[in-house]
Design a protein around this motif. Structure first.
Motif, PDB file in Angstrom:
ATOM      1  N   TYR A 268       4.059   5.700  -5.710  1.00 16.32           N
ATOM      2  CA  TYR A 268       4.256   5.738  -7.156  1.00 16.32           C
ATOM      3  C   TYR A 268       2.965   6.005  -7.943  1.00 16.32           C
ATOM      4  CZ  TYR A 268       8.857   4.126  -5.989  1.00 16.32           C
ATOM      5  OH  TYR A 268      10.114   4.032  -5.454  1.00 16.32           O
ATOM      6  N   GLY A 269       1.936   6.458  -7.259  1.00 14.49           N
ATOM      7  CA  GLY A 269       0.721   6.916  -7.941  1.00 14.49           C
ATOM      8  C   GLY A 269      -0.159   5.838  -8.492  1.00 14.49           C
TER       9      GLY A 269
ATOM     10  N   ALA B  72       0.824  -1.201   0.000  1.00 12.57           N
ATOM     11  CA  ALA B  72       0.000   0.000   0.000  1.00 12.57           C
ATOM     12  C   ALA B  72       0.858   1.251   0.000  1.00 12.57           C
ATOM     13  CB  ALA B  72      -0.941  -0.009   1.212  1.00 12.57           C
ATOM     14  N   GLN B  73       1.962   1.230   0.732  1.00 12.39           N
ATOM     15  CA  GLN B  73       2.858   2.390   0.750  1.00 12.39           C
ATOM     16  C   GLN B  73       3.522   2.587  -0.618  1.00 12.39           C
ATOM     17  OE1 GLN B  73       5.277   1.139   4.062  1.00 12.39           O
ATOM     18  NE2 GLN B  73       4.306   2.641   5.455  1.00 12.39           N
TER      19      GLN B  73
END
Length: 131
Positions: A11-12, A5-6
């Motif tokens: 990175y969009g 998730a991070q």
């Protein structure tokens, strides 16, 4: 350790519904604004349009040409027209600006005389406009 998730956030790769919605709203507003502007510019241009149809000419003598024409103009507006007489090499040998007062009719027919400095071979309406 970095989670999936991070990484997606960094990175969009996550959906940003507000940003996407704002983009499409902006695109729609620009498209609507452009359509309205194009429509109004077309309508406003045709409100003041003057159409001219040359009906004929008659070379009266070496120094005179008569031009017959019909105007299609907005009713109640003053109109001006530029008339010209041409020689065999298409040189201008006579020129005249005529003005017509406001009239309630949409179409009007006129015959005007153009003085010339040499023998003309034709006479015509160069242009007409709302004054």
């Amino acid at each position: 350790m970095t989670t999936q998730a991070q990484l997606d956030d960094r990175y969009g790769r996550t959906a940003r519904p507000r940003a996407v919605l704002a983009f499409w709203i902006a695109v729609a507003l620009v498209a609507i604004g452009g359509t309205v502007w194009l429509g109004w510019s077309t309508v406003s241009r045709t409100l003041h349009a003057v159409g001219v149809d040359d009906l004929g000419y008659t070379v009266r003598d070496e120094h005179t040409v008569e031009v017959s024409f019909q105007l299609s103009a907005p009713p109640g507006r003053d109109i001006a027209c530029a008339l010209e007489a041409l020689d065999a090499e298409f040189g201008v040998v006579g020129w005249r600006i005529v003005e017509y007062g406001a009239d309630g009719r949409h179409a009007r027919s006129h015959t005007e005389t153009i003085p010339t400095v040499a023998q003309a071979t034709t006479g015509l309406v160069n242009s007409c406009w709302v004054t």
